[in-house]
Design a protein around this motif. Sequence first.
Motif, PDB file in Angstrom:
ATOM      1  N   GLN A 109      10.004  31.993  22.628  1.00 58.75           N
ATOM      2  CA  GLN A 109      11.141  32.548  23.370  1.00 58.75           C
ATOM      3  C   GLN A 109      12.390  31.685  23.196  1.00 58.75           C
ATOM      4  O   GLN A 109      13.495  32.196  23.015  1.00 58.75           O
ATOM      5  N   GLU A 110      12.215  30.369  23.231  1.00 59.10           N
ATOM      6  CA  GLU A 110      13.353  29.450  23.094  1.00 59.10           C
ATOM      7  C   GLU A 110      14.017  29.545  21.719  1.00 59.10           C
ATOM      8  O   GLU A 110      15.196  29.230  21.569  1.00 59.10           O
ATOM      9  N   LEU A 111      13.241  29.980  20.706  1.00 56.85           N
ATOM     10  CA  LEU A 111      13.802  30.094  19.351  1.00 56.85           C
ATOM     11  C   LEU A 111      14.991  31.059  19.301  1.00 56.85           C
ATOM     12  O   LEU A 111      15.809  30.991  18.389  1.00 56.85           O
ATOM     13  N   GLU A 112      15.075  31.943  20.276  1.00 55.34           N
ATOM     14  CA  GLU A 112      16.182  32.895  20.304  1.00 55.34           C
ATOM     15  C   GLU A 112      17.509  32.209  20.586  1.00 55.34           C
ATOM     16  O   GLU A 112      18.571  32.723  20.228  1.00 55.34           O
ATOM     17  N   SER A 113      17.461  31.033  21.221  1.00 58.95           N
ATOM     18  CA  SER A 113      18.705  30.332  21.550  1.00 58.95           C
ATOM     19  C   SER A 113      18.739  28.894  21.052  1.00 58.95           C
ATOM     20  O   SER A 113      19.803  28.268  21.017  1.00 58.95           O
ATOM     21  N   LEU A 114      17.580  28.342  20.664  1.00 53.16           N
ATOM     22  CA  LEU A 114      17.505  26.960  20.205  1.00 53.16           C
ATOM     23  C   LEU A 114      16.931  26.907  18.794  1.00 53.16           C
ATOM     24  O   LEU A 114      15.953  27.587  18.500  1.00 53.16           O
ATOM     25  N   PRO A 115      17.515  26.096  17.902  1.00 51.96           N
ATOM     26  CA  PRO A 115      16.888  25.907  16.589  1.00 51.96           C
ATOM     27  C   PRO A 115      15.691  24.963  16.698  1.00 51.96           C
ATOM     28  O   PRO A 115      15.474  24.329  17.731  1.00 51.96           O
ATOM     29  N   ILE A 116      14.894  24.902  15.630  1.00 57.17           N
ATOM     30  CA  ILE A 116      13.843  23.893  15.567  1.00 57.17           C
ATOM     31  C   ILE A 116      14.511  22.533  15.661  1.00 57.17           C
ATOM     32  O   ILE A 116      15.375  22.199  14.846  1.00 57.17           O
TER      33      ILE A 116
END
Length: 387
Positions: free
Chosen positions: A120-127
Motif C-alpha cells: 500500500q505504501e508503494l503508492e506514495s513512497l518509493p523503495i
Amino acid sequence: MIKLETYRSGSLEKHPTVYSYFLPTPINDHWQWGDQTLNLLLEKAAIKLGELNSFARLVPNIDLFIQLHVTKEAVISSRIEGTQTEMEEALLEEEEISPERRNDWIEVKNYINAINQAIQELESLPISSRLIKQTHKILLSSVRGENKLPGEFRNSQNWIGGASLLDAVFIPPNQDYVNELMSDLEKFLHNEEINVPALIKIGIAHYQFETIHPFLDGNGRIGRLLITLFLVDKKVLQKPLLYLSAFFEQNKGLYYDKLTIVRNSNDLLQWLKYFLIGIAETAENATRTLSSILELKSRLEITLSKTFGKRAANANLLLQNLFLNPVVHVKQVQSILDLSYKSANDLINDFVEQNILKEMTGQIRNRVFVFDEYLKMFSLKKNQEPI
C-alpha cells in the motif's frame, strides 16, 4: 564499471577485538557481463513474468486472490526463519491457536500485515530505507523481535550461525558501515543511468541486502519481500503475485550456499543464474495457480446455480468470500450474508455436502470450516510441489 566476471565481493576487515567482519563492495555502478547463459535466463524469466502479468490482467477481481498468495509467502518466509505455523493456522483467529503455537502465529500475522502495508505504501513512497524500516517495524512489533530495534538499523555487531562472534559462520559489516551501505543500495535501485535490467538489479540488491544484514533480526524476511516490492514498484510485476520464498525453501541449503559463494569466491554470476531460474519457475507456478483458481471458481459457480435454487445468490456471495478468506465459522457467514444463525448453518452444511467446505476441528461446537480444494492449491506439504 563493474564486470561480473571479475567482480570482487568485498574484503575481510579485522575488528580491534578478536573477530573479522565482511565489508561488501558498493554496488551503485555500471555493470557488464559477457556470459550468454545469463542473458538467456534473463530472457526466460522476463517472458514468464510477462505471461503472469497478462494472465493476471484477464482475471476478474484479481485482488480477491492476492491475499492467499500473501499469506503463503508469510508462512513460508517465516518458516525459513524457524516458525512452525501452517497455512490453515495462519487463517484462524488468535484465540483459536493453541498457546504453545501462538508466538509463531503472531510472527506470521505480523509479516502478513507488513507485506500488505508495504504494498500500500508503494503508492506514495518509493523503495527506500524509510519504507524498509517502516515494514521492519510492523514485522517485529511484538513477540520475539520486540527487543531487536524494530524499525531501526542495527547499532551493534550481529552474526549468522554459531553461538557467538568467535564461532560465527558469517559476520556482516560492522554497524558503522550500515547506513552508508544501505544508502548505496538504495541509490543503485533507483539509478536509471546505469541500464541494468530490473531482474538483474534486484538479484544483485537481494544478495547485497542479505550481506549487509542491516537489522538485528528479520533480515531474511525483509530481504525476500524486497524482491516483490521492487518488481511492483518498477511495474515489472503488475500485481504482488510473485514471491520467491517457496523456491528458496525447496532447498534452503542451496539458497544459503549460493549467497555464501559470492562472498567466498566472488561468484555473483552463479547467484544471479540461480535467482533468475527462481523468478522463471515461480512466475510459471503463479500463472498455473491462477489458471486452476479460475477453473475452480467457474465450476463451483455452475454447481451453485444448478443446486441452490432460491439460495443461489447467497451461496454465490459466500463462495466469493471464501476465495478471500477460505476459513470460516457459522457466525461469520451469518454476519457476512446477514442471515439468521440457522440459515447460515444450513448453507454451510449444504456446502459441506457439495464438498466445497470441510470441517477441520472435529468438534460439535465452535466448528471451523475450510475451503479445502482452494487451500490445497497453496499447499506447503513436502510431498506436494509448491505452487
